[in-house]
Design an enzyme around this catalytic site. Structure first.
Site, mmCIF file in Angstrom:
data_model
loop_
_atom_site.group_PDB
_atom_site.id
_atom_site.type_symbol
_atom_site.label_atom_id
_atom_site.label_comp_id
_atom_site.label_asym_id
_atom_site.label_seq_id
_atom_site.Cartn_x
_atom_site.Cartn_y
_atom_site.Cartn_z
ATOM 1 N N LYS A 13 0.825 -1.218 0.000
ATOM 2 C CA LYS A 13 0.000 0.000 0.000
ATOM 3 C C LYS A 13 0.859 1.268 0.000
ATOM 4 O O LYS A 13 0.580 2.200 -0.737
ATOM 5 C CB LYS A 13 -0.918 0.045 1.227
ATOM 6 C CG LYS A 13 -1.942 -1.076 1.289
ATOM 7 C CD LYS A 13 -2.924 -0.860 2.433
ATOM 8 C CE LYS A 13 -2.289 -0.863 3.809
ATOM 9 N NZ LYS A 13 -1.697 -2.160 4.216
ATOM 10 N N ARG A 88 -9.012 1.105 9.700
ATOM 11 C CA ARG A 88 -8.560 -0.260 9.944
ATOM 12 C C ARG A 88 -9.574 -1.040 10.775
ATOM 13 O O ARG A 88 -9.347 -2.216 11.069
ATOM 14 C CB ARG A 88 -7.240 -0.224 10.712
ATOM 15 C CG ARG A 88 -6.015 -0.577 9.860
ATOM 16 C CD ARG A 88 -4.827 -0.457 10.778
ATOM 17 N NE ARG A 88 -3.642 -1.121 10.336
ATOM 18 C CZ ARG A 88 -2.647 -0.506 9.691
ATOM 19 N NH1 ARG A 88 -2.743 0.744 9.338
ATOM 20 N NH2 ARG A 88 -1.547 -1.179 9.408
ATOM 21 N N ARG A 122 11.402 -6.389 4.371
ATOM 22 C CA ARG A 122 11.122 -4.962 4.173
ATOM 23 C C ARG A 122 12.091 -4.079 4.970
ATOM 24 O O ARG A 122 12.401 -4.353 6.121
ATOM 25 C CB ARG A 122 9.685 -4.647 4.603
ATOM 26 C CG ARG A 122 9.358 -3.170 4.441
ATOM 27 C CD ARG A 122 7.904 -2.928 4.268
ATOM 28 N NE ARG A 122 7.195 -2.969 5.544
ATOM 29 C CZ ARG A 122 5.902 -2.693 5.650
ATOM 30 N NH1 ARG A 122 5.181 -2.414 4.571
ATOM 31 N NH2 ARG A 122 5.316 -2.748 6.818
ATOM 32 N N ARG A 155 11.740 -1.845 10.473
ATOM 33 C CA ARG A 155 10.778 -1.402 11.486
ATOM 34 C C ARG A 155 10.654 -2.464 12.584
ATOM 35 O O ARG A 155 10.646 -3.650 12.293
ATOM 36 C CB ARG A 155 9.400 -1.202 10.837
ATOM 37 C CG ARG A 155 9.295 0.068 10.037
ATOM 38 C CD ARG A 155 8.087 0.087 9.120
ATOM 39 N NE ARG A 155 6.838 -0.367 9.726
ATOM 40 C CZ ARG A 155 5.655 -0.276 9.119
ATOM 41 N NH1 ARG A 155 5.555 0.243 7.908
ATOM 42 N NH2 ARG A 155 4.570 -0.707 9.710
ATOM 43 N N ARG A 166 0.215 -8.657 13.523
ATOM 44 C CA ARG A 166 -0.415 -7.704 12.600
ATOM 45 C C ARG A 166 -1.335 -8.421 11.625
ATOM 46 O O ARG A 166 -2.389 -7.907 11.268
ATOM 47 C CB ARG A 166 0.658 -6.900 11.864
ATOM 48 C CG ARG A 166 1.290 -5.856 12.764
ATOM 49 C CD ARG A 166 2.579 -5.335 12.202
ATOM 50 N NE ARG A 166 2.385 -4.546 11.010
ATOM 51 C CZ ARG A 166 3.302 -4.414 10.053
ATOM 52 N NH1 ARG A 166 4.459 -5.032 10.152
ATOM 53 N NH2 ARG A 166 3.050 -3.660 9.013
HETATM 54 P P1 AMP Z 1 1.245 0.836 8.843
HETATM 55 O O1 AMP Z 1 2.421 1.682 8.491
HETATM 56 O O2 AMP Z 1 -0.009 1.259 8.122
HETATM 57 O O3 AMP Z 1 1.527 -0.638 8.705
HETATM 58 O O4 AMP Z 1 0.942 1.099 10.395
HETATM 59 C C1 AMP Z 1 1.880 0.750 11.384
HETATM 60 C C2 AMP Z 1 1.202 0.609 12.724
HETATM 61 O O5 AMP Z 1 0.604 1.854 13.117
HETATM 62 C C3 AMP Z 1 0.052 -0.403 12.765
HETATM 63 O O6 AMP Z 1 0.489 -1.737 12.934
HETATM 64 C C4 AMP Z 1 -0.734 0.113 13.969
HETATM 65 O O7 AMP Z 1 -0.070 -0.226 15.176
HETATM 66 C C5 AMP Z 1 -0.624 1.626 13.810
HETATM 67 N N1 AMP Z 1 -1.736 2.126 12.964
HETATM 68 C C6 AMP Z 1 -1.644 2.653 11.713
HETATM 69 N N2 AMP Z 1 -2.856 2.999 11.247
HETATM 70 C C7 AMP Z 1 -3.747 2.670 12.215
HETATM 71 C C8 AMP Z 1 -5.162 2.751 12.328
HETATM 72 N N3 AMP Z 1 -5.923 3.214 11.329
HETATM 73 N N4 AMP Z 1 -5.731 2.322 13.488
HETATM 74 C C9 AMP Z 1 -4.993 1.853 14.507
HETATM 75 N N5 AMP Z 1 -3.670 1.712 14.450
HETATM 76 C C10 AMP Z 1 -3.024 2.131 13.331
#
Ligand code: AMP
Length: 209
Positions: A13, A88, A122, A155, A166
């Protein structure tokens, strides 16, 4: 155009959103990137969410919704946006519907086996957020970002235990959004298994851009 990018962690994404930004000239709003910037800055938000994110869990809906509501009220988001990583959960999607009318939801479809392969390798730039992969998409110089010279690192939430968590969170809390948006006639499926350039083509065709 107001777009949501939906899909499991590792579907690409973030990478696709960076390409779509060039095509559509819209701001890319990633809640994950906003949280990571807050953690790096050691802001009150960053201190609150760090342990949750490192464990692969979701930040609470109230905090996340308030953050997105504020971000979407800024001038650059008025003509449209690409929302990556939000909503989410169903409550987040319902809250979003109350303050912004989304045009389309792009669902990047990919099996778990590919997700594990991608997340395992990654890497990301600590400074500008550009994504890399230690096998498929290495920076020219090991550990150094091609775009900005920043440090390329893994990360904490891409480490094996957090990745499993996740995926579980995705299945339980985020995957139901596919049915939610399909029911509203907003969902477009894009096959996210091929290499990036092909997925960009699939995206263009699906959206007619
Ligand atoms: P991402 O970069 O989108 O994979 O987000 C990394 C982490 O940020 C996720 O695993 C969650 O811990 C937190 N996070 C990101 N977006 C959300 C969301 N919409 N709701 C809750 N937690 C989020």
């Amino acid at each position: 155009m107001k777009l949501i990018f939906l899909g499991p962690p590792g579907a690409g994404k973030g990478t696709l959103a960076a390409k779509a930004v060039e095509i559509l000239k819209l701001p890319h709003i990633s809640t994950g990137a906003i949280f990571r910037a807050a953690i790096a800055a050691k802001s009150p938000l960053g201190l609150k969410v760090k342990a949750i994110i490192d464990a692969g869990k979701l930040v609470d809906d109230e905090t996340t919704i308030a953050l997105v509501k504020e971000r979407l009220s800024q001038a650059d988001a008025q003509k449209g946006y690409i929302l990556d990583g939000f909503p989410r959960t169903i409550p987040q999607a319902e809250a979003l519907a109350a303050f912004s009318a989304v045009d389309q939801v792009v669902n990047f479809d990919i099996p778990d086996s590919s997700v594990l392969e991608r997340l395992g390798g990654r890497r990301v730039c600590r400074a500008c957020g550009t994504n890399y992969h230690q096998v498929f998409n290495k920076p020219k110089q090991d550990g150094v970002c091609d775009s900005c010279g920043g440090e390329v690192y893994t990360r904490d939430d891409d480490k094996a235990e957090a990745v499993q968590k996740r995926l579980e969170v995705y299945r339980d809390q985020t995957a139901p959004l596919i049915g939610f948006y399909r029911g509203k006639g907003l969902l477009i499926d894009v096959d996210a298994r091929p290499a990036v350039e092909q997925v960009v083509e699939n995206f263009r065709k699906a959206l007619g851009v």
